[in-house]
Design an enzyme around this catalytic site. Structure first.
Site, PDB file in Angstrom:
ATOM      1  N   ASP A   1     -14.986  11.061  10.380  1.00 37.57           N
ATOM      2  CA  ASP A   1     -13.999  10.052  10.001  1.00 37.57           C
ATOM      3  C   ASP A   1     -12.628  10.634  10.320  1.00 37.57           C
ATOM      4  O   ASP A   1     -12.486  11.847  10.500  1.00 37.57           O
ATOM      5  CB  ASP A   1     -14.101   9.723   8.502  1.00 37.57           C
ATOM      6  CG  ASP A   1     -13.467   8.376   8.162  1.00 37.57           C
ATOM      7  OD1 ASP A   1     -14.211   7.384   8.011  1.00 37.57           O
ATOM      8  OD2 ASP A   1     -12.226   8.314   8.051  1.00 37.57           O
TER       9      ASP A   1
ATOM     10  N   ARG B   1       0.811  -1.229   0.000  1.00 37.82           N
ATOM     11  CA  ARG B   1       0.000   0.000   0.000  1.00 37.82           C
ATOM     12  C   ARG B   1       0.842   1.276   0.000  1.00 37.82           C
ATOM     13  O   ARG B   1       0.406   2.308  -0.486  1.00 37.82           O
ATOM     14  CB  ARG B   1      -0.921  -0.002   1.227  1.00 37.82           C
ATOM     15  CG  ARG B   1      -1.976  -1.080   1.165  1.00 37.82           C
ATOM     16  CD  ARG B   1      -3.329  -0.502   1.387  1.00 37.82           C
ATOM     17  NE  ARG B   1      -4.350  -1.508   1.255  1.00 37.82           N
ATOM     18  CZ  ARG B   1      -5.365  -1.641   2.087  1.00 37.82           C
ATOM     19  NH1 ARG B   1      -5.489  -0.837   3.119  1.00 37.82           N
ATOM     20  NH2 ARG B   1      -6.276  -2.559   1.884  1.00 37.82           N
TER      21      ARG B   1
END
Ligand SMILES: C[S@@+](CC[C@H](N)C(=O)[O-])C[C@H]1O[C@@H](n2cnc3c(N)ncnc32)[C@H](O)[C@@H]1O
Length: 272
Positions: A141, A36
């Site tokens: 978030d 990633r």
């Protein structure tokens, strides 16, 4: 090309990520982390993960750290995901609040916004005269990138495959010209929602009035047990007596100590 990561480098990133986000990466996640982050190293023209770690730590704006978290966290979500929760909201919670006509909800890991917009649609669809109700949804978030997308409220039409067309038409505007293939949320639906960056690891949240319902779905799965336990006990504090907590369908509070009553496998209630 994927960069290789040493055990020491993995440990450095793991500690940093855990301390900041509560996300707990097991040793098995080493190659996931490396894959990633590799593109980011390439984009920054860096040679090793240690150099990237130094870049993150030296960035006073903390933008690179936010980017790192964006790369390792999973933002998968969908409109009307796990629909039983929305049925419960409509059938059980809304009738309870019909006298005051006021509801306060927190979508606490809202990702790109599908969850809070689904909550808002459920509220509008679920009461007789929505204009007489006071709906307030806090959607938060950790990731600023997903929050920006959520606040923009524009989605590719593929995202609506599971949503009945009449609902889409009532709450979204079809794009034209260069926006063809996209839908944008209508202002009256968006006005029920406030988006904010909040870290679930924080000790306190900027919430003054007790909440009727908290959604914390598909994020606790990334936290270890002590972190889950601290978090659900914080949620308990912010709910009104009789308020509800929804967690994701693959999650469970079975192994943590908490004061909630379990109503169904992923639905919990604070004592009245
Ligand atoms: C898989 S998505 C879940 C979205 C939505 N709740 C759902 O179930 O469809 C998980 C979200 O949790 C967020 N997240 C991870 N750690 C967090 C933290 N410490 N505080 C707040 N949000 C966090 C991620 O950025 C991501 O958007």
């Amino acid at each position: 090309m994927e960069y290789s990561i040493t055990a020491k480098e993995f440990q450095q990133f793991r500690t940093l990520i855990y301390d900041e986000s509560g996300i707990s990466l097991s040793d098995q996640k080493t190659s996931l982390l490396a894959s990633r982050l590799s593109k980011r190293l390439r984009d920054l023209n860096l040679g090793t993960f240690s150099e990237y770690y130094a870049t993150v730590m030296e960035d006073q704006t903390r933008e690179e750290f936010t980017r790192l978290l964006d790369l390792i966290s999973t933002n998968k979500t969908a409109f009307f995901r796990e629909p039983k929760h929305f049925d419960f909201l409509r059938e059980r919670i809304l009738p309870e609040l019909n006298t005051t006509k006021q509801i306060r909800i927190w979508s606490s890991a809202c990702s790109t916004g599908e969850e809070p917009y689904t909550i808002a649609m459920t509220l509008y669809e679920g009461v007789q005269n929505p204009e007489r109700w006071d709906f307030k949804i806090l959607a938060s978030d950790l990731s600023t990138r997903v929050l920006a997308k959520a606040a923009a409220g524009t989605y590719d039409e593929d995202r609506f495959r599971e949503v009945p067309p009449d609902i889409v038409q009532r709450y979204f505007l079809r794009g034209r010209g260069d926006q063809t293939g996209f839908f944008k949320v209508k202002p009256h639906l968006a006005s029920a929602i406030t988006f904010r960056r909040l870290n679930l690891m924080d000790d306190r949240f900027p919430i003054k009035n007790p909440l009727d319902l908290i959604f914390c779905r598909n994020v606790m799965i990334y936290f270890d047990r002590p972190t889950q336990q601290t978090l659900v006990n914080k949620f308990h504090h912010y709910l009104r007596p009789g308020g509800y907590l929804f967690i994701g369908h693959s999650e469970s509070l079975q192994w943590v100590t908490h004061p909630f009553k379990s109503l169904a496998p992923t639905i919990y209630q604070k004592e009245r």
